[in-house]
Structures are given as structure tokens and as C-alpha cells.
Design a protein around this motif. Structure first.
Motif, PDB file in Angstrom:
ATOM      1  N   SER A   1       0.832  -1.209   0.000  1.00 17.65           N
ATOM      2  CA  SER A   1       0.000   0.000   0.000  1.00 17.65           C
ATOM      3  C   SER A   1       0.863   1.254   0.000  1.00 17.65           C
ATOM      4  O   SER A   1       2.082   1.202   0.153  1.00 17.65           O
ATOM      5  CB  SER A   1      -0.903   0.014   1.237  1.00 17.65           C
ATOM      6  OG  SER A   1      -0.118   0.206   2.401  1.00 17.65           O
ATOM      7  N   PHE A   2       0.197   2.415  -0.160  1.00 19.76           N
ATOM      8  CA  PHE A   2       0.886   3.700  -0.065  1.00 19.76           C
ATOM      9  C   PHE A   2       0.960   4.073   1.412  1.00 19.76           C
ATOM     10  O   PHE A   2       0.084   4.751   1.945  1.00 19.76           O
ATOM     11  CB  PHE A   2       0.141   4.773  -0.864  1.00 19.76           C
ATOM     12  CG  PHE A   2       0.138   4.525  -2.340  1.00 19.76           C
ATOM     13  CD1 PHE A   2       1.244   4.831  -3.109  1.00 19.76           C
ATOM     14  CD2 PHE A   2      -0.971   3.965  -2.960  1.00 19.76           C
ATOM     15  CE1 PHE A   2       1.256   4.590  -4.476  1.00 19.76           C
ATOM     16  CE2 PHE A   2      -0.975   3.727  -4.325  1.00 19.76           C
ATOM     17  CZ  PHE A   2       0.140   4.034  -5.079  1.00 19.76           C
ATOM     18  N   GLY A   3       2.000   3.587   2.080  1.00 18.71           N
ATOM     19  CA  GLY A   3       2.115   3.742   3.524  1.00 18.71           C
ATOM     20  C   GLY A   3       2.113   5.170   4.014  1.00 18.71           C
ATOM     21  O   GLY A   3       1.727   5.446   5.144  1.00 18.71           O
ATOM     22  N   SER A   4       2.544   6.109   3.173  1.00 12.54           N
ATOM     23  CA  SER A   4       2.611   7.499   3.607  1.00 12.54           C
ATOM     24  C   SER A   4       1.236   8.103   3.860  1.00 12.54           C
ATOM     25  O   SER A   4       1.116   9.149   4.479  1.00 12.54           O
ATOM     26  CB  SER A   4       3.350   8.339   2.558  1.00 12.54           C
ATOM     27  OG  SER A   4       2.706   8.252   1.304  1.00 12.54           O
ATOM     28  N   PHE A   5       0.188   7.425   3.375  1.00 15.44           N
ATOM     29  CA  PHE A   5      -1.168   7.927   3.579  1.00 15.44           C
ATOM     30  C   PHE A   5      -1.888   7.205   4.717  1.00 15.44           C
ATOM     31  O   PHE A   5      -3.074   7.440   4.944  1.00 15.44           O
ATOM     32  CB  PHE A   5      -1.992   7.773   2.296  1.00 15.44           C
ATOM     33  CG  PHE A   5      -1.556   8.673   1.181  1.00 15.44           C
ATOM     34  CD1 PHE A   5      -1.928  10.011   1.164  1.00 15.44           C
ATOM     35  CD2 PHE A   5      -0.753   8.197   0.148  1.00 15.44           C
ATOM     36  CE1 PHE A   5      -1.519  10.850   0.141  1.00 15.44           C
ATOM     37  CE2 PHE A   5      -0.342   9.039  -0.874  1.00 15.44           C
ATOM     38  CZ  PHE A   5      -0.720  10.365  -0.884  1.00 15.44           C
ATOM     39  N   SER A   6      -1.189   6.329   5.417  1.00 13.56           N
ATOM     40  CA  SER A   6      -1.855   5.519   6.440  1.00 13.56           C
ATOM     41  C   SER A   6      -2.465   6.368   7.550  1.00 13.56           C
ATOM     42  O   SER A   6      -3.586   6.109   7.988  1.00 13.56           O
ATOM     43  CB  SER A   6      -0.871   4.507   7.038  1.00 13.56           C
ATOM     44  OG  SER A   6       0.197   5.158   7.698  1.00 13.56           O
ATOM     45  N   GLY A   7      -1.737   7.378   8.018  1.00 11.43           N
ATOM     46  CA  GLY A   7      -2.256   8.216   9.096  1.00 11.43           C
ATOM     47  C   GLY A   7      -3.550   8.905   8.716  1.00 11.43           C
ATOM     48  O   GLY A   7      -4.507   8.960   9.502  1.00 11.43           O
ATOM     49  N   LEU A   8      -3.595   9.421   7.487  1.00 11.39           N
ATOM     50  CA  LEU A   8      -4.786  10.123   7.016  1.00 11.39           C
ATOM     51  C   LEU A   8      -5.965   9.170   6.851  1.00 11.39           C
ATOM     52  O   LEU A   8      -7.082   9.464   7.284  1.00 11.39           O
ATOM     53  CB  LEU A   8      -4.486  10.811   5.684  1.00 11.39           C
ATOM     54  CG  LEU A   8      -5.647  11.584   5.041  1.00 11.39           C
ATOM     55  CD1 LEU A   8      -6.134  12.692   5.964  1.00 11.39           C
ATOM     56  CD2 LEU A   8      -5.216  12.165   3.689  1.00 11.39           C
ATOM     57  N   THR A   9      -5.730   8.022   6.248  1.00 11.11           N
ATOM     58  CA  THR A   9      -6.829   7.090   6.007  1.00 11.11           C
ATOM     59  C   THR A   9      -7.375   6.520   7.318  1.00 11.11           C
ATOM     60  O   THR A   9      -8.584   6.381   7.484  1.00 11.11           O
ATOM     61  CB  THR A   9      -6.380   5.931   5.093  1.00 11.11           C
ATOM     62  OG1 THR A   9      -5.195   5.328   5.640  1.00 11.11           O
ATOM     63  CG2 THR A   9      -6.066   6.432   3.699  1.00 11.11           C
ATOM     64  N   ILE A  10      -6.495   6.196   8.252  1.00 10.56           N
ATOM     65  CA  ILE A  10      -6.941   5.670   9.543  1.00 10.56           C
ATOM     66  C   ILE A  10      -7.724   6.741  10.301  1.00 10.56           C
ATOM     67  O   ILE A  10      -8.765   6.467  10.904  1.00 10.56           O
ATOM     68  CB  ILE A  10      -5.741   5.183  10.375  1.00 10.56           C
ATOM     69  CG1 ILE A  10      -5.081   3.986   9.693  1.00 10.56           C
ATOM     70  CG2 ILE A  10      -6.180   4.804  11.790  1.00 10.56           C
ATOM     71  CD1 ILE A  10      -3.738   3.596  10.285  1.00 10.56           C
ATOM     72  N   GLY A  11      -7.218   7.977  10.246  1.00 10.00           N
ATOM     73  CA  GLY A  11      -7.923   9.075  10.914  1.00 10.00           C
ATOM     74  C   GLY A  11      -9.312   9.302  10.345  1.00 10.00           C
ATOM     75  O   GLY A  11     -10.272   9.581  11.086  1.00 10.00           O
ATOM     76  N   LEU A  12      -9.448   9.180   9.026  1.00 10.84           N
ATOM     77  CA  LEU A  12     -10.760   9.375   8.398  1.00 10.84           C
ATOM     78  C   LEU A  12     -11.738   8.272   8.800  1.00 10.84           C
ATOM     79  O   LEU A  12     -12.919   8.535   9.043  1.00 10.84           O
ATOM     80  CB  LEU A  12     -10.610   9.406   6.874  1.00 10.84           C
ATOM     81  CG  LEU A  12     -10.007  10.679   6.285  1.00 10.84           C
ATOM     82  CD1 LEU A  12      -9.791  10.520   4.784  1.00 10.84           C
ATOM     83  CD2 LEU A  12     -10.913  11.887   6.555  1.00 10.84           C
ATOM     84  N   VAL A  13     -11.242   7.044   8.881  1.00 12.08           N
ATOM     85  CA  VAL A  13     -12.113   5.940   9.309  1.00 12.08           C
ATOM     86  C   VAL A  13     -12.603   6.178  10.738  1.00 12.08           C
ATOM     87  O   VAL A  13     -13.772   5.959  11.056  1.00 12.08           O
ATOM     88  CB  VAL A  13     -11.374   4.590   9.211  1.00 12.08           C
ATOM     89  CG1 VAL A  13     -12.170   3.491   9.901  1.00 12.08           C
ATOM     90  CG2 VAL A  13     -11.141   4.220   7.769  1.00 12.08           C
ATOM     91  N   VAL A  14     -11.720   6.650  11.600  1.00 18.65           N
ATOM     92  CA  VAL A  14     -12.110   6.949  12.978  1.00 18.65           C
ATOM     93  C   VAL A  14     -13.130   8.085  13.014  1.00 18.65           C
ATOM     94  O   VAL A  14     -14.134   8.013  13.736  1.00 18.65           O
ATOM     95  CB  VAL A  14     -10.870   7.320  13.818  1.00 18.65           C
ATOM     96  CG1 VAL A  14     -11.287   7.904  15.167  1.00 18.65           C
ATOM     97  CG2 VAL A  14     -10.002   6.085  14.032  1.00 18.65           C
TER      98      VAL A  14
END
Length: 247
Positions: A155-168
Motif C-alpha cells: 500500500s501507499f504507507g505514507s497515507f496511512s495516518g490520514l486514512t486511519i484518521g478518516l475511518v475513525v
């Protein structure tokens, strides 16, 4: 020493998360009490989501930024962490959450017996089963996102923080009227221990943990590469971002 740094990161990360997520509820109560409009469910959701984004980017390279026993248990059950490390992670998370709860108790004394310092609670007329199902679903989606963006190196690991935050953020928006959308046992525990509000508290342990474990097994069975599954047992923590190969 490196392991000790991981525990500190989990402690501070979970403290920050609970302080902001539960603190947003206390702030909303104080603003409404003063005659204002408050920040509402949307504001509380944004605070929780952005806290996750910030913590992930700030601490992920140290400990993986689990800051959630459900995530740690999911990694443990799927052999991505050894039991000893997982237990210490959870202990650090619970300690950080408890400290945040007691700090909020000092800062927002009038919120202790009203909103219980932001403790997770079932909505009016909501059954325990409804709360469990909601926490299971939103936690399933959260852990699935963590595995898909923070663990899987494809995956595009650099976007993990943003995607996880959006799910929360979306999980809190949807889950608030049912179960508060905690998705995190530590998030529920911190304000609960400080305000001594443990009504149906097991909902925020059973739901998130079962949802997280189900998501982890589902990801491994359906999406993970066989080679990654074989290597999973050798890992001790989640890399939140792609690691550069050593030359």
C-alpha cells in the motif's frame, strides 16, 4: 532501550488520544453550559480523527502507533507481535488512558457527573446488543484499514495516518448515537476510571476486540500475500510506513 521507547510512545500516544477525544466531549458540555452551541458530534468526531492522524505520523516510526488494545490484540492473535511485547503495549496504553482521564477530571470537574468526562455510553433506548454490534463493525473497519495501509507494504504507507484518521472520524459520526463510536478499549477506559462510570463497560472491550480480531483474520485470509503471511510471525510490531531497505 528501543523497546522502552516503544512503551513510552504507546503511553504518550494513548494519553494524547484520550485527552483530545474525551476532552472534546467535556469542552462541548462546557460550551453548551455557558449558553453556546458547543462543537457538536461533528466537532467531536473531527477532534478524534485528527488526533489519530497526528499521533500516527508523530509516533508510528517508534512503536507503530497502535494506541489501541484492539489493534495490538489483532496483531498478537495473527502472530505479528510476540505475547510479551503485546501485553506491555496494552499496559502502556491503559496507563496512558487512565492518566488522561484523571487529568480531565482536574480540568473539567463539572463534567464528572454529567458527561462522565467523555466516557463511552450507550445512547438512550439502545440495547447492549446494538452497542456491541456497532462497536464490532466500526472496529472491524478500523483494523481492516490499519492492516491495509499501515501493515501491508504493497500500500501507499505514507497515507496511512490520514486514512486511519478518516475511518475513525466517520466511525465516531456513525457510532455516536449508538455506542459513542469508541473503537478503542483504552479510549473508553480512561474517562470511565476517572469518573467511575462503568455501566456496560464490557461493550467497549468485547466489541472492539472481536471486531479487530475478525478484521485481522479476514485480511490475512483474503487480501494478504502468502509470502507476507509467512513473514508475519517474525514481526514484533507494525511498521506504519514503508521502511527503506538497507544496502
Amino acid at each position: 532501550m528501543d523497546s522502552f521507547k516503544k512503551y513510552i510512545a504507546e503511553f504518550l500516544g494513548t494519553f494524547t488520544l484520550v485527552f483530545i477525544a474525551a476532552g472534546a466531549i467535556c469542552t462541548d458540555y462546557y460550551l453548551r453550559k455557558a449558553g453556546g452551541d458547543g462543537i457538536g458530534v461533528l466537532g467531536i468526531s473531527i477532534a478524534y480523527g485528527l488526533a489519530i492522524v497526528s499521533i500516527t505520523y508523530a509516533l508510528s516510526y517508534i512503536s507503530g502507533a497502535h494506541i489501541n488494545p484492539a489493534v495490538t490484540i489483532a496483531c498478537w492473535i495473527t502472530r505479528r507481535m510476540n505475547p510479551n511485547l503485546a501485553i506491555k503495549y496494552i499496559a502502556a496504553q491503559i496507563a496512558g488512558a487512565a492518566l488522561a482521564g484523571f487529568v480531565l477530571k482536574i480540568l473539567f470537574p463539572e463534567a464528572i457527573y454529567t458527561v462522565h468526562l467523555g466516557a463511552s455510553m450507550l445512547g438512550d433506548g439502545i440495547s447492549v446488543m446494538q452497542g456491541l454490534v456497532m462497536e464490532f463493525i466500526v472496529s472491524f473497519l478500523l483494523v481492516l484499514t490499519v492492516f491495509g495501509t499501515a501493515i501491508d507494504k504493497r500500500s501507499f504507507g505514507s497515507f496511512s495516518g490520514l486514512t486511519i484518521g478518516l475511518v475513525v472520524l466517520f466511525g465516531v459520526l456513525i457510532g455516536s448515537p449508538i455506542s459513542s463510536g469508541a473503537m478503542n478499549p483504552a479510549r473508553a477506559f480512561g474517562p470511565a476510571i476517572a469518573s467511575w462510570q462503568f455501566a456496560n463497560h464490557y461493550v467497549w472491550w468485547v466489541g472492539p476486540v472481536l471486531g479487530g480480531v475478525a478484521a485481522a483474520f479476514f485480511y490475512d485470509a483474503v487480501f494478504a500475500e502468502k509470502e507476507k503471511k509467512m513473514k508475519a510471525a517474525k514481526k514484533t510490531t507494525i511498521p506504519a510506513f514503508r521502511r527503506k531497505r538497507r544496502r
